[in-house]
Design an enzyme around this catalytic site. Structure first.
Site, short mmCIF file in Angstrom:
data_model
loop_
_atom_site.label_atom_id
_atom_site.label_comp_id
_atom_site.label_asym_id
_atom_site.label_seq_id
_atom_site.Cartn_x
_atom_site.Cartn_y
_atom_site.Cartn_z
N TYR A 63 20.43 10.56 27.36
CA TYR A 63 19.06 10.08 27.12
C TYR A 63 18.93 8.73 27.81
CZ TYR A 63 18.75 13.54 23.31
OH TYR A 63 18.75 14.68 22.56
N GLY A 216 6.88 22.29 18.14
CA GLY A 216 6.84 22.73 19.52
C GLY A 216 6.39 24.16 19.69
#
Length: 293
Positions: A63, A216
């Protein structure tokens, strides 16, 4: 007592953690690449999460890359004794922000050492191997070679526990034959329940299931159903979706992510939401709602 205690606890490796944790992915820049616009705000979110009782933080050194782990170290090191940091390996970032497989022994070993260094740890509490056979979700392929590398690093004392991410049921079975698996992290939410059978199997064996993207991939019709339940309970759709997951199975551990203090507090307040049976039934129907009206 922390409000998070209302959501209960579950075992993650050799530790008992609160079922509502925090996912740190959104602390990096746009597209989970580069630095955040406001690093001080990212630090504040992490400190507030721990102050509110969060004892399970999900992260990865890809990340950023490196950015999120460096922010976690800045904000929280030295870490509280009860804080469990869960990271993942198996991918690397291209200079164009692409996500690429990193399954070789050299890449996995380097990734573990990067996580150790950037988090400021001598041993990683939990490392998830992220399968990269599919671009948009789990896809079949043997994970024996990369998982063997992590098991070797575990024997060296660099990893305490191993988990799996973005995997099929076949890969979970393969992984469990090779080493103890303490958690599985996959896409799962009230509208996407392809892992129902896997979730139940893991529950029976006392293994944690960590869903990502709790909102999602909803269709407009499914979102309308969710909005209706949220309005009736005077909650947000995200809170209701998280509350459904908490009630769905006791081995579910949640890691909603945000870079906003207000959104963080809203997510954590989900622990106090008690979904009535009729609301739960209405939400259960979302998973079978057709994509078009």
């Amino acid at each position: 007592m922390s409000i998070l205690s209302k959501a209960g606890t579950f075992t993650l490796g050799d530790r008992s953690v609160k079922r509502l944790g925090y996912g740190a992915m959104q602390l990096a820049g746009p597209g989970v690449f580069g630095p955040p616009k406001d690093r001080a705000a990212a630090v504040a979110v992490l400190r507030e999460a721990v102050a509110q009782g969060v004892d399970h933080i999900d992260t990865s050194d890809f990340y950023g890359p490196h950015v999120t782990n460096e922010i976690i170290r800045e904000a929280l090191h030295p870490y509280a004794d009860d804080l469990v940091l869960v990271t993942k390996v198996g991918a690397r970032r291209g200079t164009d922000a692409s996500w690429n497989p990193a399954f070789s022994r050299e890449e996995l070993t380097a990734a573990v050492h990067d996580n150790l260094r950037n988090l400021g740890l001598d041993v990683l509490p939990v490392v998830n191997l992220r399968s990269m056979f599919g671009t948009h979700g789990p896809a079949e392929g043997s994970i024996e070679a990369p998982l063997t590398v992590l098991a070797d690093l575990q024997r060296q004392g660099l990893i305490r526990h191993i988990g799996l991410s973005n995997v099929t049921a076949t890969q979970v079975a393969e992984g469990r034959r090779l080493c103890p698996v303490v958690c599985v992290q996959n896409l799962y939410n009230v509208a996407h329940r392809e892992d129902d059978a896997m979730l139940e199997a893991l529950r029976r064996d006392g293994i944690a299931y960590v869903p990502f993207f709790p909102l999602g991939g909803f269709t407009l019709l499914q979102s309308t159903h969710l909005d209706a339940v949220a309005a009736r309970l005077e909650a947000t759709p995200m809170q209701v979706a998280l509350a459904w997951l908490l009630r769905r199975a006791p081995n579910i551990l949640l890691i909603p992510g945000t870079s906003s203090l207000d959104h963080l507090r809203e997510n954590l307040a989900t622990a106090a939401i008690d979904l009535p049976d009729d609301a739960m039934a209405a939400l259960d129907d979302i998973g079978t709602t057709p994509a078009t009206a």
